[in-house]
Design a protein around this motif. Structure first.
Motif, PDB file in Angstrom:
ATOM      1  N   LEU A  54       0.832  -1.198   0.000  1.00  0.00           N
ATOM      2  CA  LEU A  54       0.000   0.000   0.000  1.00  0.00           C
ATOM      3  C   LEU A  54       0.872   1.256   0.000  1.00  0.00           C
ATOM      4  N   ASP A  74       2.831   0.783 -10.186  1.00  0.00           N
ATOM      5  CA  ASP A  74       1.559   0.829  -9.471  1.00  0.00           C
ATOM      6  C   ASP A  74       0.571  -0.247  -9.931  1.00  0.00           C
ATOM      7  N   ASP A  75       0.444  -0.422 -11.249  1.00  0.00           N
ATOM      8  CA  ASP A  75      -0.513  -1.409 -11.745  1.00  0.00           C
ATOM      9  C   ASP A  75      -0.105  -2.826 -11.373  1.00  0.00           C
ATOM     10  N   THR A  78      -0.788  -3.383  -7.783  1.00  0.00           N
ATOM     11  CA  THR A  78      -2.231  -3.504  -7.550  1.00  0.00           C
ATOM     12  C   THR A  78      -2.697  -4.925  -7.844  1.00  0.00           C
ATOM     13  N   ARG A  81      -1.588  -7.166  -5.118  1.00  0.00           N
ATOM     14  CA  ARG A  81      -2.454  -7.047  -3.942  1.00  0.00           C
ATOM     15  C   ARG A  81      -3.751  -7.799  -4.146  1.00  0.00           C
ATOM     16  N   ARG A  82      -4.284  -7.637  -5.347  1.00  0.00           N
ATOM     17  CA  ARG A  82      -5.593  -8.203  -5.635  1.00  0.00           C
ATOM     18  C   ARG A  82      -5.598  -9.718  -5.456  1.00  0.00           C
ATOM     19  N   PHE A  87      -6.433  -8.470   2.872  1.00  0.00           N
ATOM     20  CA  PHE A  87      -6.366  -7.452   3.921  1.00  0.00           C
ATOM     21  C   PHE A  87      -7.588  -7.536   4.822  1.00  0.00           C
ATOM     22  N   ILE A 105     -17.575 -10.297  -3.601  1.00  0.00           N
ATOM     23  CA  ILE A 105     -17.215 -10.557  -5.001  1.00  0.00           C
ATOM     24  C   ILE A 105     -16.359  -9.447  -5.605  1.00  0.00           C
ATOM     25  N   LEU A 106     -16.213  -8.325  -4.872  1.00  0.00           N
ATOM     26  CA  LEU A 106     -15.469  -7.191  -5.438  1.00  0.00           C
ATOM     27  C   LEU A 106     -14.135  -7.565  -6.085  1.00  0.00           C
ATOM     28  N   PRO A 107     -13.257  -8.279  -5.372  1.00  0.00           N
ATOM     29  CA  PRO A 107     -11.947  -8.567  -5.973  1.00  0.00           C
ATOM     30  C   PRO A 107     -12.075  -9.341  -7.286  1.00  0.00           C
ATOM     31  N   VAL A 109     -14.644  -9.290  -9.429  1.00  0.00           N
ATOM     32  CA  VAL A 109     -15.153  -8.447 -10.505  1.00  0.00           C
ATOM     33  C   VAL A 109     -14.089  -7.454 -10.940  1.00  0.00           C
ATOM     34  N   LEU A 110     -13.317  -6.954  -9.962  1.00  0.00           N
ATOM     35  CA  LEU A 110     -12.228  -6.051 -10.327  1.00  0.00           C
ATOM     36  C   LEU A 110     -11.249  -6.766 -11.245  1.00  0.00           C
ATOM     37  N   ASP A 111     -11.184  -8.077 -11.101  1.00  0.00           N
ATOM     38  CA  ASP A 111     -10.250  -8.860 -11.904  1.00  0.00           C
ATOM     39  C   ASP A 111     -10.847  -9.218 -13.261  1.00  0.00           C
ATOM     40  N   ARG A 154     -13.773 -11.814   2.068  1.00  0.00           N
ATOM     41  CA  ARG A 154     -13.317 -11.083   0.895  1.00  0.00           C
ATOM     42  C   ARG A 154     -11.800 -11.210   0.720  1.00  0.00           C
TER      43      ARG A 154
ATOM     44  N   SER B 475     -16.665  -2.550 -15.640  1.00  0.00           N
ATOM     45  CA  SER B 475     -17.280  -3.725 -15.057  1.00  0.00           C
ATOM     46  C   SER B 475     -18.365  -3.310 -14.079  1.00  0.00           C
ATOM     47  N   VAL B 477     -18.402  -3.366 -10.925  1.00  0.00           N
ATOM     48  CA  VAL B 477     -17.977  -2.603  -9.753  1.00  0.00           C
ATOM     49  C   VAL B 477     -18.028  -1.109 -10.028  1.00  0.00           C
ATOM     50  N   ALA B 766      -6.917  -0.923  -1.914  1.00  0.00           N
ATOM     51  CA  ALA B 766      -6.231  -1.928  -1.117  1.00  0.00           C
ATOM     52  C   ALA B 766      -6.579  -3.330  -1.572  1.00  0.00           C
ATOM     53  N   ILE B 767      -7.841  -3.549  -1.947  1.00  0.00           N
ATOM     54  CA  ILE B 767      -8.204  -4.912  -2.351  1.00  0.00           C
ATOM     55  C   ILE B 767      -7.993  -5.135  -3.833  1.00  0.00           C
ATOM     56  N   GLY B 768      -7.335  -4.208  -4.514  1.00  0.00           N
ATOM     57  CA  GLY B 768      -6.894  -4.518  -5.867  1.00  0.00           C
ATOM     58  C   GLY B 768      -7.551  -3.766  -6.993  1.00  0.00           C
ATOM     59  N   THR B 770      -7.304  -1.018  -9.708  1.00  0.00           N
ATOM     60  CA  THR B 770      -6.213  -0.244 -10.297  1.00  0.00           C
ATOM     61  C   THR B 770      -6.595   1.233 -10.338  1.00  0.00           C
ATOM     62  N   GLN B 773      -9.207   1.832 -12.835  1.00  0.00           N
ATOM     63  CA  GLN B 773     -10.562   1.481 -12.413  1.00  0.00           C
ATOM     64  C   GLN B 773     -11.182   2.565 -11.544  1.00  0.00           C
ATOM     65  N   ILE B 853      -3.149   5.558  -0.587  1.00  0.00           N
ATOM     66  CA  ILE B 853      -3.996   4.539   0.035  1.00  0.00           C
ATOM     67  C   ILE B 853      -3.876   4.551   1.551  1.00  0.00           C
ATOM     68  N   VAL B 854      -2.651   4.605   2.029  1.00  0.00           N
ATOM     69  CA  VAL B 854      -2.448   4.491   3.479  1.00  0.00           C
ATOM     70  C   VAL B 854      -3.162   5.618   4.209  1.00  0.00           C
TER      71      VAL B 854
END
Ligand SMILES: Nc1ncnc2c1ncn2[C@@H]1O[C@H](COP(=O)(O)OP(=O)(O)O)[C@@H](O)[C@H]1O
Ligand SMILES: [Mg+2]
Lengths: 224, 860
Positions: A54, A74-75, A78, A81-82, A87, A105-107, A109-111, A154, B475, B477, B766-768, B770, B773, B853-854
């Protein structure tokens, strides 16, 4: 799994410099359940944030899952992390406008996974934390313990090798706290997930394999 | 209090420079628009009046009859009226200067010897005014210019100046220079003095006078003398005080000013909204800090006072800056307004004058009042928040109570009230009042829709956020978080969407109005003007108007090969029952076979036939609605030959003037008005004649001395549309303001909304999620507002423009316009709304993506 070599983190606030981490070196093995304790302001959360990508260390080397997280774009970090890190924070883990299931489901869908696939997986996860009956509830309709369980579910979305928890029970009564801690230990034992948890309580520390004490941004001592 | 302000507020300002700047700019822009409108309106009020009073000098009464004029033989009658001390006769008119495009001289012809009793002409370097005057009169080509004009065009004493007169081009010699004082100050110094007979010749007004200025003997009551004059003139002219005459001429501007007022109402509305939006958003955004202050033991009352005083201070600075900005804006607007008025009516002296205390008061009052109002509502809400609420996992309780909220109730009330206002108006005396009620009804409708925006967002977004799933690259989200974010603070996003709706509705209404006017006008021109060629003097006097020509030298036009029919057209301003009207004439008999007339009622061909036989006149729709006269009624017109009664044959459509026109056959016109001037020669050609050859022929024979301007039917159409569009420049300016305001408030809301959700953005990252996004979430949010604002704005604009074109315009001007829906603008405005919002969202989206983020997930 996690290796810190002389990690320093300095925050700048105007002219002041705050040294949050002052040369921390430590190793956490795969499958270990490490507990970090220490007075407030001793740099525990900072370490967790650095491990989770982070934030970046000011100096020193930080290897997580065989990667130098301090130097990734950064990408890249990310994505890391995903899928590789879970966390759980003390407060405000969930998006308040989404239901329990949607939060889990957030992670996925983000994927870019389809929502159907994500929902299937999320239902399994909710089952695992014992909350499948609450899946359509909003965070405001749930208790603190339930919220933390959802957060754990999650965090486990991609079966990450590492789970980071910052005072996950700090906000809960002791009985509810115990159930969360048991859940974490179960996960640690069941899937071999490496867990790093920050806590203030002695009892909580008892759930871990090893306790690391922090003071003034440094490792003070360790109990195994 | 002071200490609090210094520590808390000042620190806040320093920490949130961008936010503070936005709020400040919002107030400045809003107040600026309000001030600019006030200044423009003030300058317009009395602009003609002051010109007329300046020219009138010492005169306390003026005898005149619009452009109809007075027969010279009436002068002794006026002068010898009991109680009249001095009388001075004059003719006036605008003449263009050859070799200096765009320069028009206001030519004033007087008898210099008698005129000194009324006006104090100060000649530069003259031994005595009388000597100068005698010299001047003794030579028939004398002209006096003002010092400034002579300097500007480099025309010192003794040089020649060429003017395009009614008899073609004519040379004059500069024999005197006027010191810029009194009368010589009007029209920016573009004034020329001539001896009366010389001016009469130049203006084609031989044997006629335009104005007789009078002073009254000591001890006589002005009103008594006026009544005596009216008695003696028997309708051949009117006697008025100069101020009253100015007011009457200013009536010409009524519709234009009401139109401007309408546009400024919209701008005001938008301005108020902007101030409200920025201030309320800035308070909403500080909720967390307010919670902390409450934790620290600050009392509710203290907090409220702090917030309000803060808003007041910011508003004060913003209002002062806004005054300056508005002042500058007004200068620009006045140039545009002056041009429009010049085009439509006459040259006008428009200057902003000095910034009045009233305007400063207006700017401060509007800025401060709206800012306090805007701060109070969110502040009251914020201090009600329990101190701890922000520290825990925030419970999501929408601040909006759906159907039961006050906004919704007010909105529904407005929506119900608006048709009642429009369709059941109270009985009102004049068209301006009726128009105002129509506009108020429209604004109430708009306000109602604005109040319903939170409700519409609350339900609307829930229904159609799914659509976003189909957008490439986004998407579930992103769509979900974006729409949730809008619903989460429906009041805040509602205000922004409402601003969009208002801006768009305003733009669309104006566009639809212009479109309808254009459509109706073109259809009308095709019926009204069937001539193949229109020949007039190319010497423009004011906008489309030009120097009228004498009839005889051009009677040869008929002999040009290929020309079948020539008809002479004349238009003058006159008055009826103290109100301005227009009198138009042509020879219906000459052109009976080729002319058509757009009729409001009755048979056009028959009416034209009867008119040609001198049986009566045809009046315009505007005349009908203004004076309540119709076919078979009789009207009495003030002509130079006295008061004459005419029978009304029919009612026709005339978009060229909204004051009401009377159409009369040229033979009758010449008989009663004793006027042989022609504004345009309408030419119909033989079948198969070569248009270009005819034009070339005419130019060769008559072109040079008269600077003839020959336009074909197609060119005339274009010119008509051009003039119409020019008269909308101010409206376009308001449109630009509306767009700027809308973009501004979208940016503002997004920034606040991002700040409100810092933690959520932190968690998502934090949970990913980008950066891309996160950016998409904000852009989608902006896009939603664009879609909602666009669709609702188009809806409001459609309803409003229909009402404005069909009802308001009819009430104000008597014109019946076809409603032409501007499909292209409709599509464009929705698309533009979305695109502009997305662009506006780009900056905030980058800021959101860059959230550390922090710090975001840190629990203060
Ligand atoms: N974003 C930040 N900016 C500045 N200082 C920070 C920031 N985050 C943490 N700190 C400082 O770093 C030190 C360590 O903080 P933290 O790691 O949160 O401690 P702990 O979790 O052990 O209570 C503290 O002194 C804190 O004030
Ligand atoms: Mg901590």
């Amino acid at each position: 799994m996690i290796r810190c070599i002389d990690v320093r983190k300095v925050y700048r606030q105007g002219k002041n410099e705050i040294t949050a981490l002052d040369g921390v070196s430590l190793d956490i093995a795969r499958g270990e359940f490490a507990v970090i304790m220490g007075p407030s302001g001793s740099g525990k959360s900072t370490l967790l944030h650095l491990i989770g990508g982070l934030d970046r260390p000011t100096s020193g080397e930080l290897l997580v899952d065989q990667r130098l997280v301090g130097q990734m774009a950064d990408d890249q970090i990310t994505l890391f992390r995903r899928t590789r890190i879970g966390f759980v924070f003390q407060f405000f883990n969930l998006l308040p406008t989404l239901t329990a299931l949607e939060n889990v489901i957030l992670p996925f869908v983000l994927d870019g996974r389809s929502k159907q696939e994500a929902e299937q997986r999320a239902t399994t996860l909710l089952d695992k934390v014992g909350l499948e009956n609450r899946k359509d509830h909003l965070p405001e309709e749930m208790s603190g313990g339930e919220i933390q369980r959802i957060a754990v579910a999650r965090a486990l979305a991609f079966d990450p090798p590492i789970l980071l928890a910052d005072e996950p029970t700090g906000n809960l009564d002791s009985k509810t706290g115990e159930s969360i801690l048991s859940l974490l230990r179960e996960i640690n034992r069941g899937s071999g997930c490496t867990i790093v948890m920050v806590t203030h309580s002695q009892e909580a520390a008892g759930y871990g394999d090893r306790t690391i004490f922090f003071r003034d941004g440094k490792v003070e001592k360790e109990n195994t | 209090m002071l200490r609090l302000l210094r520590t808390l507020s000042w620190r806040h300002v320093q920490r949130h420079r961008l936010r503070t700047l936005l709020t400040f700019l919002g107030i400045t822009l809003g107040v600026g628009v309000i001030v600019a409108i006030a200044v423009v309106n003030r300058s317009l009020t009395g602009s003609f009046q002051s010109t007329i009073e300046q020219i009138a000098g010492k005169a306390v009464l003026q005898v005149s009859n619009g452009e109809s004029g007075i027969i010279e033989s009436a002068f002794p009658v006026i002068r010898d009226t009991a109680g009249v001390q001095d009388a001075a006769a004059a003719v006036e008119g605008f003449l263009p200067v050859r070799g200096a495009e765009k320069e028009r001289l206001y030519v004033y012809g007087v008898d210099l010897l008698t005129d000194s009793a009324i006006r104090d002409h100060q000649f530069v370097g003259a031994k005595s005014d009388l000597d100068q005057a005698l010299d001047f009169i003794s030579m028939p080509d004398s002209i006096a210019l003002t010092e400034s004009f002579s300097r500007r065009l480099n025309l010192p004493l003794g040089t020649k100046i060429t003017l395009t007169t009614s008899r073609g081009k004519q040379d004059y010699t500069v024999r005197a220079l006027l010191r810029e004082d009194g009368m010589a100050k009007v029209f920016g110094g573009n004034l020329a003095l001539m001896d009366l007979p010389v001016a009469q010749q130049a203006l084609g007004k031989e044997g006629k006078l335009d104005i007789v200025d009078l002073t009254v003997e000591e001890g006589e009551k002005i009103e008594a003398v006026r009544e005596r004059l009216v008695q003696r003139l028997q309708g051949a002219a009117e006697a008025e005080r100069p101020r009253k005459r100015g007011e009457q001429i200013e009536l010409l501007l009524t519709s234009f000013r009401v139109g401007l007022f309408f546009v400024s109402l919209i701008a005001l509305f938008v301005g108020f909204f902007l101030i409200y939006n920025t201030v309320s958003v800035s308070v909403v955004q500080r909720k967390r800090e307010i919670g902390t202050l409450r934790c620290l033991g600050m009392k509710r009352g203290e907090l409220l006072r702090l917030i309000v005083v803060e808003a007041l201070i910011l508003a004060l600075i913003g209002s002062l800056a806004g005054s300056v900005f508005g002042w500058l804006l007004a200068q620009l607007a006045l140039v545009a307004v002056g041009e429009t008025v010049g085009n439509l009516f006459s040259l006008v002296d428009l200057g902003p004058g000095i910034f009045t205390l009233r305007e400063l008061g207006l700017s401060l009052a509007s800025g401060l009042a709206v800012a306090v109002l805007a701060a109070l509502h969110p502040a009251l809400e914020a201090i009600r928040v329990s101190p701890l609420e922000n520290a825990r996992q925030t419970a999501w309780s929408p601040s909006f109570r759906g159907k039961k909220s006050w906004a919704t109730r007010l909105g529904l009330f407005c929506l119900v009230a608006s048709p009642l206002i429009i369709f059941l108006p109270p009985p009102l005396p004049g068209p301006v009042q009726q128009f105002s009620v129509g506009v108020i009804g429209m604004l109430v409708f708009l306000l109602g829709l604005a109040f319903l925006c939170p409700l519409i967002i609350n339900y609307g977004v829930r229904w159609f956020w799914h659509w976003a799933l189909r957008l490439p690259g986004s998407s579930w989200v992103e769509a979900r978080v974006a729409s949730d974010s809008l619903r989460r603070n429906p009041v805040r996003s509602g205000i922004t969407v409402a601003t969009l709706v208002i801006s768009l509705a305003a733009i669309f209404t104006i566009a639809a109005f212009v479109n309808s006017v254009r459509g109706s006008l073109l259809a009308w021109v095709d019926q009204m003007v069937t001539a193949d060629l229109i020949v007039s003097s190319g010497a423009r006097t004011a906008g489309p108007r030009n120097v009228p020509l004498k009839e005889d030298p051009l009677s040869g036009l008929k002999a040009v090969p290929g020309v079948k029919i020539v008809d002479l057209y004349r238009l003058i301003r006159s008055s009826y029952q103290g109100q301005p009207i227009v009198i138009e004439s042509f020879s219906a008999r000459e052109s009976a076979t080729v002319r058509t007339l757009p009729m409001a009622s009755g048979d056009g061909a028959r009416a034209l036939g009867e008119m040609g036989e001198g049986k009566g006149v045809i009046i315009s729709e505007s005349f009908q609605s203004r004076f309540g006269k119709g076919a078979n009624d009789t009207i009495e017109l003030t002509t130079p030959s006295g008061r004459i009664a005419f029978r009304i044959l029919a009612v026709y459509v005339d978009y060229s003037s909204d004051v009401g026109s009377v159409l009369i056959d040229r033979a009758l016109y010449k008989q009663y008005w004793r006027d042989e001037l022609v504004d345009a020669f309408d030419l119909w050609l033989d079948a198969g004649a070569d248009q270009q050859a005819v034009i070339a022929d005419i130019k060769e024979q008559y072109g040079e001395p008269y600077q003839l301007f020959i336009s074909t039917h197609g060119e005339l159409r274009k010119a008509v549309v051009h003039i119409m569009e020019q008269s909308f420049v101010v409206n376009y300016a308001v449109e630009i303001v509306a767009v700027v305001v809308a973009i501004f408030s979208v940016i503002n809301t997004l920034l606040a909304s991002i700040l409100d959700r810092t933690r959520e953005i932190g968690v998502l990252r934090a949970i990913g999620a980008t950066q891309a996004q996160v950016r998409r979430i904000v852009v989608l949010e902006a896009g939603w507002m664009g879609v909602l604002g666009g669709v609702l704005g188009l809806f409001a604009g459609t309803v409003m423009s229909y009402h404005h074109v069909v009802y308001n315009t009819k009430v104000l001007t008597g014109w019946t316009f076809q409603f032409y829906y501007p499909y292209d603008v409709a599509l464009l405005s929705v698309v533009a709304s979305v695109i502009l919002c997305v662009i506006a969202g780009y900056g905030p989206s980058k800021q959101a993506a860059a959230t550390p983020i922090v710090a975001a997930i840190g629990y203060e």
